[in-house]
Design a protein around this motif. Structure first.
Motif, PDB file in Angstrom:
ATOM      1  N   SER B   1       0.962  -1.058  -0.003  1.00 15.75           N
ATOM      2  CA  SER B   1       0.113   0.025  -0.030  1.00 15.75           C
ATOM      3  C   SER B   1       0.920   1.395   0.010  1.00 15.75           C
ATOM      4  O   SER B   1       2.138   1.279   0.288  1.00 15.75           O
ATOM      5  N   ALA B   2       0.269   2.462  -0.353  1.00 17.72           N
ATOM      6  CA  ALA B   2       1.085   3.736  -0.302  1.00 17.72           C
ATOM      7  C   ALA B   2       0.455   4.451   1.119  1.00 17.72           C
ATOM      8  O   ALA B   2      -0.515   4.482   1.452  1.00 17.72           O
ATOM      9  N   VAL B   3       1.749   4.814   1.631  1.00 17.54           N
ATOM     10  CA  VAL B   3       1.751   5.580   2.842  1.00 17.54           C
ATOM     11  C   VAL B   3       1.809   7.215   2.480  1.00 17.54           C
ATOM     12  O   VAL B   3       2.602   7.563   1.858  1.00 17.54           O
ATOM     13  N   ILE B   4       0.707   7.824   2.843  1.00 16.88           N
ATOM     14  CA  ILE B   4       0.511   9.078   2.770  1.00 16.88           C
ATOM     15  C   ILE B   4       0.667  10.064   4.062  1.00 16.88           C
ATOM     16  O   ILE B   4       0.126   9.788   5.048  1.00 16.88           O
ATOM     17  N   SER B   5       1.472  10.998   3.745  1.00 15.35           N
ATOM     18  CA  SER B   5       1.539  11.949   5.100  1.00 15.35           C
ATOM     19  C   SER B   5       1.163  13.250   4.287  1.00 15.35           C
ATOM     20  O   SER B   5       1.425  13.783   3.075  1.00 15.35           O
ATOM     21  N   GLN B   6       0.427  13.972   5.238  1.00 13.88           N
ATOM     22  CA  GLN B   6      -0.020  15.613   5.068  1.00 13.88           C
ATOM     23  C   GLN B   6       0.395  16.469   6.090  1.00 13.88           C
ATOM     24  O   GLN B   6       0.432  16.215   7.337  1.00 13.88           O
ATOM     25  N   LYS B   7       0.830  17.629   5.698  1.00 13.81           N
ATOM     26  CA  LYS B   7       1.235  18.810   6.555  1.00 13.81           C
ATOM     27  C   LYS B   7       0.395  19.902   6.106  1.00 13.81           C
ATOM     28  O   LYS B   7       0.446  20.331   4.932  1.00 13.81           O
ATOM     29  N   PRO B   8       0.017  20.798   7.138  1.00 15.28           N
ATOM     30  CA  PRO B   8      -0.174  20.320   8.734  1.00 15.28           C
ATOM     31  C   PRO B   8      -1.331  19.444   8.788  1.00 15.28           C
ATOM     32  O   PRO B   8      -1.981  19.229   7.796  1.00 15.28           O
ATOM     33  N   SER B   9      -1.438  19.004  10.020  1.00 17.60           N
ATOM     34  CA  SER B   9      -2.463  17.911  10.213  1.00 17.60           C
ATOM     35  C   SER B   9      -3.552  18.556  10.674  1.00 17.60           C
ATOM     36  O   SER B   9      -4.835  18.460  10.167  1.00 17.60           O
ATOM     37  N   ARG B  10      -3.425  20.153  11.139  1.00 12.75           N
ATOM     38  CA  ARG B  10      -4.419  20.855  11.349  1.00 12.75           C
ATOM     39  C   ARG B  10      -4.120  22.386  11.587  1.00 12.75           C
ATOM     40  O   ARG B  10      -2.847  22.401  11.877  1.00 12.75           O
ATOM     41  N   ASP B  11      -4.786  23.353  11.243  1.00 18.36           N
ATOM     42  CA  ASP B  11      -4.456  24.656  11.523  1.00 18.36           C
ATOM     43  C   ASP B  11      -5.770  25.645  11.651  1.00 18.36           C
ATOM     44  O   ASP B  11      -7.038  25.333  11.065  1.00 18.36           O
ATOM     45  N   ILE B  12      -5.493  26.828  12.363  1.00 16.82           N
ATOM     46  CA  ILE B  12      -6.488  27.831  12.468  1.00 16.82           C
ATOM     47  C   ILE B  12      -5.879  29.151  11.764  1.00 16.82           C
ATOM     48  O   ILE B  12      -4.912  29.369  12.087  1.00 16.82           O
ATOM     49  N   CYS B  13      -6.901  29.577  10.920  1.00 15.76           N
ATOM     50  CA  CYS B  13      -6.088  30.753   9.967  1.00 15.76           C
ATOM     51  C   CYS B  13      -7.248  31.857  10.125  1.00 15.76           C
ATOM     52  O   CYS B  13      -8.405  31.718  10.269  1.00 15.76           O
ATOM     53  N   GLN B  14      -6.829  33.028   9.861  1.00 18.85           N
ATOM     54  CA  GLN B  14      -7.614  34.241   9.689  1.00 18.85           C
ATOM     55  C   GLN B  14      -8.113  34.584   8.295  1.00 18.85           C
ATOM     56  O   GLN B  14      -7.653  34.015   7.290  1.00 18.85           O
ATOM     57  N   ARG B  15      -9.223  34.906   8.228  1.00 16.98           N
ATOM     58  CA  ARG B  15      -9.878  35.390   7.082  1.00 16.98           C
ATOM     59  C   ARG B  15      -9.003  36.251   6.062  1.00 16.98           C
ATOM     60  O   ARG B  15      -8.432  36.984   6.637  1.00 16.98           O
ATOM     61  N   GLY B  16      -9.023  35.634   4.742  1.00 20.82           N
ATOM     62  CA  GLY B  16      -8.073  36.615   3.985  1.00 20.82           C
ATOM     63  C   GLY B  16      -6.841  36.125   3.717  1.00 20.82           C
ATOM     64  O   GLY B  16      -6.086  36.500   2.785  1.00 20.82           O
ATOM     65  N   THR B  17      -6.487  35.260   4.542  1.00 23.89           N
ATOM     66  CA  THR B  17      -4.893  34.748   4.511  1.00 23.89           C
ATOM     67  C   THR B  17      -5.055  33.444   3.614  1.00 23.89           C
ATOM     68  O   THR B  17      -6.081  32.801   3.271  1.00 23.89           O
TER      69      THR B  17
END
Lengths: 113, 115
Positions: B1-17
């Motif tokens: 199987s293929a192992v997939i990683s994602q970054k970031p796992s979570r984020d909180i961002c401001q409107r417009g960014t």
């Protein structure tokens, strides 16, 4: 366009019992794949089982089996001997060879101890 | 199987960014996709990431809002631009691996919250 319909938003099953999740799809193609994916609260999508449309035999993976009715365009998932770890959102999905996955709306499965 | 990683796992961002999400696979894959899963909803395909060329977007998604890169067979990025609260979702990278009998695998997802 292909569509996938899961008519059961939520299902419950007693631990050790059997439950069947329904899925119907619409396509004019003859060669395609069907899938059931499980998404627990961790949100990781986990492939449960896969069925190739050209195969008449229903796919089976341990406690998971499907009832594939090609003419009726039906693809239900049966979970036997349900376990607490089976609690998750289950998605039915369709894929034409080489193309994108189309998902149903999902069915939340709750397992009662 | 293929192992997939994602970054970031979570984020909180401001409107417009803007936020760029990375997807890394441990093996060469034939196809890479980006999906969005809005709260309590199913998965919707944003686009197919094509190696060395522009991504193929689904109806309702545009390159200016969701620019995608795929410089090689194992890596892709998705940028969510000029964010609004409606962009709060889980974003998932997915791959099809010819080495795994054309199975489709999913990354762990990136949970984005826009304030």
């Amino acid at each position: 366009a292909q569509t996938v319909t899961q008519s059961q938003p939520e299902m419950s099953v007693q631990e050790a019992e059997t439950v069947t999740l329904s899925c119907t799809y619409d396509t004019s193609e003859s060669d395609y794949y069907l899938f059931w994916y499980k998404q627990p609260p961790s949100r990781q999508m986990i492939l449960v089982i896969r069925q190739e449309a050209y195969k008449q035999q229903n796919a089976t993976e341990n406690r998971f089996s499907v009832n594939f009715q090609k003419a009726a365009k039906s693809f239900s998932l049966k979970i036997s001997d349900s376990q607490l770890g089976d609690a998750a959102m289950y998605f039915c999905a369709y894929r034409r060879n080489g193309n994108k996955l189309v998902f149903g709306a999902g069915t939340i499965l709750r397992v009662k101890s | 199987s293929a192992v997939i990683s994602q970054k970031p796992s979570r984020d909180i961002c401001q409107r417009g960014t803007s936020l760029t999400i990375q997807c890394q696979v441990d093996s060469q894959v034939t196809m890479m996709f980006w999906y969005r899963q809005q709260p309590g909803q199913s998965l919707t395909l944003i686009a197919t990431a094509n190696q060395g060329s522009e991504a193929t977007y689904e109806s309702g998604f545009v390159i200016d809002k969701f620019p995608i890169s795929r410089p090689n067979l194992t890596f892709s990025t998705l940028t969510v631009s000029n964010m609004s609260p409606e962009d709060s979702s889980i974003y998932l990278c997915s791959v099809v691996s010819w080495m795994a009998d054309n199975e489709q695998f999913f990354g762990p997802g990136t949970r984005l919250t826009v304030l």
